[in-house]
Each structure stands twice: as structure tokens, then as C-alpha cells.
Design an enzyme around this catalytic site. Structure first.
Site, PDB file in Angstrom:
ATOM      1  N   LYS A  75       0.823  -1.209   0.000  1.00 59.14           N
ATOM      2  CA  LYS A  75       0.000   0.000   0.000  1.00 59.14           C
ATOM      3  C   LYS A  75       0.858   1.259   0.000  1.00 59.14           C
ATOM      4  CE  LYS A  75      -4.170   1.886   2.136  1.00 59.14           C
ATOM      5  NZ  LYS A  75      -4.933   1.770   0.880  1.00 59.14           N
ATOM      6  N   SER A 108       4.006 -18.092  -0.796  1.00 62.23           N
ATOM      7  CA  SER A 108       3.042 -18.878  -0.038  1.00 62.23           C
ATOM      8  C   SER A 108       3.742 -20.155   0.420  1.00 62.23           C
ATOM      9  CB  SER A 108       1.812 -19.169  -0.912  1.00 62.23           C
ATOM     10  OG  SER A 108       0.860 -19.914  -0.206  1.00 62.23           O
ATOM     11  N   LYS A 153      -0.502 -17.803   4.959  1.00 65.12           N
ATOM     12  CA  LYS A 153      -0.042 -17.840   3.568  1.00 65.12           C
ATOM     13  C   LYS A 153      -1.216 -17.953   2.603  1.00 65.12           C
ATOM     14  CE  LYS A 153       4.528 -17.800   4.060  1.00 65.12           C
ATOM     15  NZ  LYS A 153       5.404 -16.781   3.466  1.00 65.12           N
ATOM     16  N   ILE A 186      12.451 -25.773   1.686  1.00 59.75           N
ATOM     17  CA  ILE A 186      13.661 -25.272   1.043  1.00 59.75           C
ATOM     18  C   ILE A 186      14.778 -25.242   2.085  1.00 59.75           C
ATOM     19  CG2 ILE A 186      14.686 -23.373  -0.250  1.00 59.75           C
ATOM     20  CD1 ILE A 186      12.332 -24.693  -1.665  1.00 59.75           C
TER      21      ILE A 186
END
Length: 231
Positions: free
Chosen positions: A102, A120, A138, A166
């Protein structure tokens, strides 16, 4: 064309890998708490997504690419999680991202077509135990990204990467020894956990001109976990 690229929270792990991949022929800014693993040639801005106002930073008037990297892996049984835990994860993963976007709308609108990228998790669309909080926060990102992409098309492209596990400092507890790494690798059809380079390559593609007709998408980079059942 040389682009101004701003990463929020990109001083290590996935963010640092993306910054390193995009720094050639672009001007890359990383707004994060520390410099940590940032390579040479990256402009660092001290920023805490939970505490600071991004509009107070000296960012370029025109931002072509915005990547929001902060996130949490808060994996616990639902019965052990307080409402405050959900609120904390929601604030970090989602509300802080909304505030950043924003505040930077004027800078993004100055680009001919800005590209935004959020993160996500595979757990949003693949039910997993102990993921209630992270999947909830998410999941909000995925809904927000699609609505934002629709509202600001064609001026913005907005996409989401939904990774599986990951190998980063954030996931170090889950991959703290060879036995855990092997167990996690076996869960994936491609028989390994992901690397930061896997995500950085996808990010670079989605942010680049070769993806100029891709928006409002959630891209699974997850070793096949979300779509393949080999049992």
C-alpha cells in the site's frame, strides 16, 4: 531495460539468492534488518517489516519489481498454538506485506508495468498436519495476490511462488542432520528438498519480461509434492 528491484527481507536464504540472480543489469535494493549474506553491488536499507514504515526509506521513485520475502515456519499441533501465535504469523506473513504494498503504490504505478512477487507454501493447497497457522496466513497471501492482480491489471502483474521445504536458515531445525534431510527428501517425488537456487530461478522468470503474460498465478515449486502421488 535496467530495472529498480526492491526486496523486502532479502538478506539471506531465498531473498539473497534472488537478489544475487537479479543484480546484473538491474539496480537491486534490499530492505531488511541486517546485511547478512548480501553480495556486493546490492543497496541495503535497514528495515524491519514488523516495526518500520517503508515510506520513510529512501527508495526509488519508480519500482519495477517488488518481492516480499519475510515469513515464518511455525509448525506445532493446533492444540498447542495460542490465538496470539496465529496473530503473530498473520502479522508477519500477511499484514506487514499489505502495508508495504500500500505504501509503495505510487512508486509501482510509475513503472510501465510493475511486477510483484509474494511467497506462499505448498501447505495451503495440500493439507498437512501442524501447519494450521502458516497455511492460514499464507493462504491469505494467495487470495490477496489474485484480487490485487485483477484490480491493477494491466498496470501490475502479481504472482505467488508456493514452495515446499527449502534448505534455508529458516528451515534449519527441520534439516538439522542427515537423517532428517533424507526423510524430508523422500517425501517429494523428485527425492530432494528444494534449494534457494530453485526458487530464485523461478522468481527471476516471473519478474522478467519473458513472463509478461503471466499474472494472478500461484506457482508450485515443490518437487512435485502438491500434484503427484507415487504411493
Amino acid at each position: 531495460m535496467k530495472k529498480n528491484i526492491l526486496l523486502i527481507g532479502g538478506s539471506y536464504g531465498i531473498g539473497a539468492a534472488i537478489a544475487n540472480k537479479l543484480k546484473e543489469n538491474n539496480t537491486v535494493y534490499v530492505a531488511s534488518r541486517t546485511k547478512k549474506d548480501l553480495p556486493e553491488g546490492i543497496h541495503h536499507l535497514t528495515f524491519d517489516a514488523m516495526e518500520n514504515d517503508i515510506s520513510e526509506l529512501d527508495v526509488p521513485d519508480t519500482i519495477h519489481n517488488l518481492i516480499y520475502c519475510p515469513g515464518s515456519i511455525n509448525l506445532k499441533p493446533f492444540k498447542m498454538m495460542s490465538a496470539e501465535s496465529f496473530q503473530d504469523d498473520f502479522n508477519l506473513n500477511f499484514l506487514s506485506m499489505v502495508k508495504v504494498v500500500k505504501a509503495l503504490l505510487p512508486n509501482l504505478k510509475n513503472a510501465e508495468q510493475a511486477s510483484l512477487l509474494f511467497f506462499s507454501t505448498v501447505a495451503v493447497n495440500t493439507g498437512m498436519p501442524f501447519h494450521t497457522s502458516v497455511a492460514a496466513s499464507k493462504g491469505a497471501i494467495e487470495g490477496f495476490a489474485k484480487a490485487l492482480a485483477a484490480e491493477y491489471a494491466p498496470n501490475f502483474r502479481v504472482n505467488v511462488i508456493a514452495p515446499s521445504l527449502i534448505d534455508t536458515p529458516l528451515s534449519s531445525k527441520l534439516l538439522s542432520n542427515d537423517s532428517k534431510k533424507e526423510k524430508m527428501a523422500e517425501r517429494h517425488p523428485l527425492k530432494r528438498v528444494g534449494s534457494v537456487e530453485d526458487i530464485a530461478a523461478t522468481a527471476a522468470f516471473l519478474l522478467g519480461d519473458n513472463a509478461s503474460w503471466i499474472t494472478g498465478q500461484v506457482i508450485g515449486v515443490d518437487g512435485g509434492l502438491s500434484t503427484l502421488n507415487l504411493s
